[in-house]
Motif scaffolding. Structure first.
Motif, PDB file in Angstrom:
ATOM      1  N   GLY A   1       0.821  -1.207   0.000  1.00 27.15           N
ATOM      2  CA  GLY A   1       0.000   0.000   0.000  1.00 27.15           C
ATOM      3  C   GLY A   1       0.850   1.249   0.000  1.00 27.15           C
ATOM      4  O   GLY A   1       0.583   2.198   0.743  1.00 27.15           O
ATOM      5  N   ASP A   2       1.874   1.242  -0.817  1.00 28.89           N
ATOM      6  CA  ASP A   2       2.780   2.388  -0.977  1.00 28.89           C
ATOM      7  C   ASP A   2       3.153   2.430  -2.443  1.00 28.89           C
ATOM      8  O   ASP A   2       3.699   1.468  -2.991  1.00 28.89           O
ATOM      9  CB  ASP A   2       4.028   2.216  -0.114  1.00 28.89           C
ATOM     10  N   GLU A   3       2.842   3.532  -3.098  1.00 28.71           N
ATOM     11  CA  GLU A   3       2.989   3.593  -4.547  1.00 28.71           C
ATOM     12  C   GLU A   3       4.430   3.427  -5.016  1.00 28.71           C
ATOM     13  O   GLU A   3       4.687   2.782  -6.040  1.00 28.71           O
ATOM     14  CB  GLU A   3       2.390   4.884  -5.091  1.00 28.71           C
ATOM     15  N   TRP A   4       5.397   3.980  -4.273  1.00 30.02           N
ATOM     16  CA  TRP A   4       6.788   3.840  -4.684  1.00 30.02           C
ATOM     17  C   TRP A   4       7.232   2.380  -4.588  1.00 30.02           C
ATOM     18  O   TRP A   4       7.909   1.859  -5.477  1.00 30.02           O
ATOM     19  CB  TRP A   4       7.692   4.717  -3.834  1.00 30.02           C
ATOM     20  N   SER A   5       6.870   1.720  -3.487  1.00 34.02           N
ATOM     21  CA  SER A   5       7.261   0.317  -3.318  1.00 34.02           C
ATOM     22  C   SER A   5       6.625  -0.562  -4.388  1.00 34.02           C
ATOM     23  O   SER A   5       7.275  -1.446  -4.955  1.00 34.02           O
ATOM     24  CB  SER A   5       6.857  -0.179  -1.926  1.00 34.02           C
ATOM     25  N   LEU A   6       5.351  -0.327  -4.672  1.00 37.75           N
ATOM     26  CA  LEU A   6       4.656  -1.114  -5.684  1.00 37.75           C
ATOM     27  C   LEU A   6       5.297  -0.920  -7.050  1.00 37.75           C
ATOM     28  O   LEU A   6       5.488  -1.876  -7.809  1.00 37.75           O
ATOM     29  CB  LEU A   6       3.181  -0.705  -5.714  1.00 37.75           C
ATOM     30  N   LEU A   7       5.658   0.321  -7.360  1.00 31.74           N
ATOM     31  CA  LEU A   7       6.291   0.594  -8.647  1.00 31.74           C
ATOM     32  C   LEU A   7       7.692  -0.019  -8.715  1.00 31.74           C
ATOM     33  O   LEU A   7       8.106  -0.566  -9.746  1.00 31.74           O
ATOM     34  CB  LEU A   7       6.357   2.098  -8.875  1.00 31.74           C
ATOM     35  N   LEU A   8       8.434   0.060  -7.620  1.00 31.81           N
ATOM     36  CA  LEU A   8       9.762  -0.565  -7.571  1.00 31.81           C
ATOM     37  C   LEU A   8       9.680  -2.070  -7.829  1.00 31.81           C
ATOM     38  O   LEU A   8      10.493  -2.635  -8.568  1.00 31.81           O
ATOM     39  CB  LEU A   8      10.402  -0.315  -6.210  1.00 31.81           C
ATOM     40  N   LEU A   9       8.689  -2.715  -7.227  1.00 36.79           N
ATOM     41  CA  LEU A   9       8.536  -4.151  -7.426  1.00 36.79           C
ATOM     42  C   LEU A   9       8.173  -4.471  -8.865  1.00 36.79           C
ATOM     43  O   LEU A   9       8.593  -5.494  -9.416  1.00 36.79           O
ATOM     44  CB  LEU A   9       7.473  -4.703  -6.466  1.00 36.79           C
ATOM     45  N   GLY A  10       7.391  -3.596  -9.490  1.00 34.93           N
ATOM     46  CA  GLY A  10       7.073  -3.788 -10.895  1.00 34.93           C
ATOM     47  C   GLY A  10       8.311  -3.704 -11.772  1.00 34.93           C
ATOM     48  O   GLY A  10       8.529  -4.544 -12.660  1.00 34.93           O
ATOM     49  N   HIS A  11       9.153  -2.715 -11.528  1.00 38.02           N
ATOM     50  CA  HIS A  11      10.397  -2.589 -12.286  1.00 38.02           C
ATOM     51  C   HIS A  11      11.335  -3.765 -11.988  1.00 38.02           C
ATOM     52  O   HIS A  11      12.032  -4.254 -12.882  1.00 38.02           O
ATOM     53  CB  HIS A  11      11.083  -1.271 -11.946  1.00 38.02           C
TER      54      HIS A  11
END
Length: 321
Positions: free
Chosen positions: A25-35
């Protein structure tokens, strides 16, 4: 931290749902995991791929390593350089990421339509992931699932113990998944969508269950209505008391929620038992979220999905997911 088993939680503490919301539930962490799932491993690669400050990137990478989703490994000592490799814990997030891709593609207009299509190599067809019950294989929607709090459940234990600062609204985090990050990339938004799937419709219900400030609840409800995930309806007997009901677009978000919960309870285990007990009404078995190909109905597995880029001639440029 290297690949390992589940994290054993403290008795009486934040449960698997709360731990999941605190991480995803943190946009930066979610995006990092996607990358990370697409092969990025080094600090400079993440920095070039995201509009993120050095301090925030360092903090998020450290957190994800501490939570067992990235494995920090030194590859140079002078000067000191590290890379961040995906672990088994983060690799098992791919069904949720696939569900995010499908929801954005279907429900977010031109931005979603621009996302590349995907082909299931088992049957050779372009497909959409279909949420199914692992026990019986039948397609599942939110209304098909009976959910009840388990021994470690309850709203109080399901709220993350820590918070992260929201980015300024002027900063665009991801052009690919903007609406998912608006819904899921914030711990209170994630908790609120979960409450909506549990049947809550009134402001007072959201406020009481989540324990968030009223102004924050009001802001999130307005944002969800603006996105078309919720719609405001006037109470039949009390016109001054609006209710907030899931729309078709909101109900279609259920696979993301279901798969994230499945991931949470696999990797964060409370000694008292599960936080949430879910049953598939049609077969009567415990509901375990699973994805299948909507064309051949065979289970989707890693290594069997090919990205078909959005170009005029799709036959000459293909990459494997």
């Amino acid at each position: 931290m290297t690949d390992g088993g589940p994290t054993l939680l403290e008795p009486g503490g934040t449960n698997a749902v709360g731990r999941m919301l605190g991480i995803l539930g943190d946009e930066w962490s979610l995006l990092l995991l996607g990358h990370s799932s697409r092969g990025l491993t080094r600090y400079g690669e993440f920095r070039r791929a995201m509009p993120i400050s050095n301090s925030v990137l360092t903090h998020r990478l450290t957190q994800l390593a501490e939570h067992g989703l990235l494995d920090r490994r030194i590859y140079r000592t002078n000067p000191l350089r590290a890379e961040y490799l995906p672990t088994a814990r983060s690799r098992t997030l791919w069904p949720m990421m696939l569900a995010i891709w499908e929801w954005e593609r279907r429900w977010t207009g031109p931005a979603g339509e621009a996302l590349p299509r995907r082909r299931h190599d088992t049957c050779g067809a372009e497909f959409a992931p279909l949420l199914t019950c692992r026990a019986c294989g039948a397609p599942v929607e939110a209304r098909d699932i009976r959910a009840a709090w388990g021994p470690s459940g309850g709203w109080e234990r399901s709220v993350p113990a820590s918070s992260t600062r929201r980015r300024p609204d002027s900063v665009t985090v991801s052009p690919q998944y903007p609406q998912t990050l608006e819904i899921f990339g914030n711990r209170w938004s994630s908790a609120l969508i979960g409450a909506a799937f549990r049947g809550m419709v009134r402001f007072s219900e959201f406020e009481s269950a989540l324990g968030a400030p009223p102004t924050l609840i009001a802001e999130r409800l307005r944002a969800f209505c603006a996105l078309g995930v919720l719609e405001s309806r006037q109470h039949a007997r009390h016109p001054g008391r609006p209710e907030y009901h899931l729309t078709d677009k909101g109900r279609a978000f259920f696979p993301i929620t279901a798969l994230s919960l499945h991931w949470a309870q696999k990797w964060f285990v409370s000694p008292e038992g599960p936080a949430l007990v879910q049953t598939h009404a049609a077969c009567g078995q415990d509901f375990l979220a699973h994805l299948a190909c909507d064309q051949c109905r065979q289970p989707l597995r890693t290594g069997t999905i090919t990205i078909v880029p959005v170009i005029e001639d799709r036959t000459t440029h293909e990459g494997t997911a």
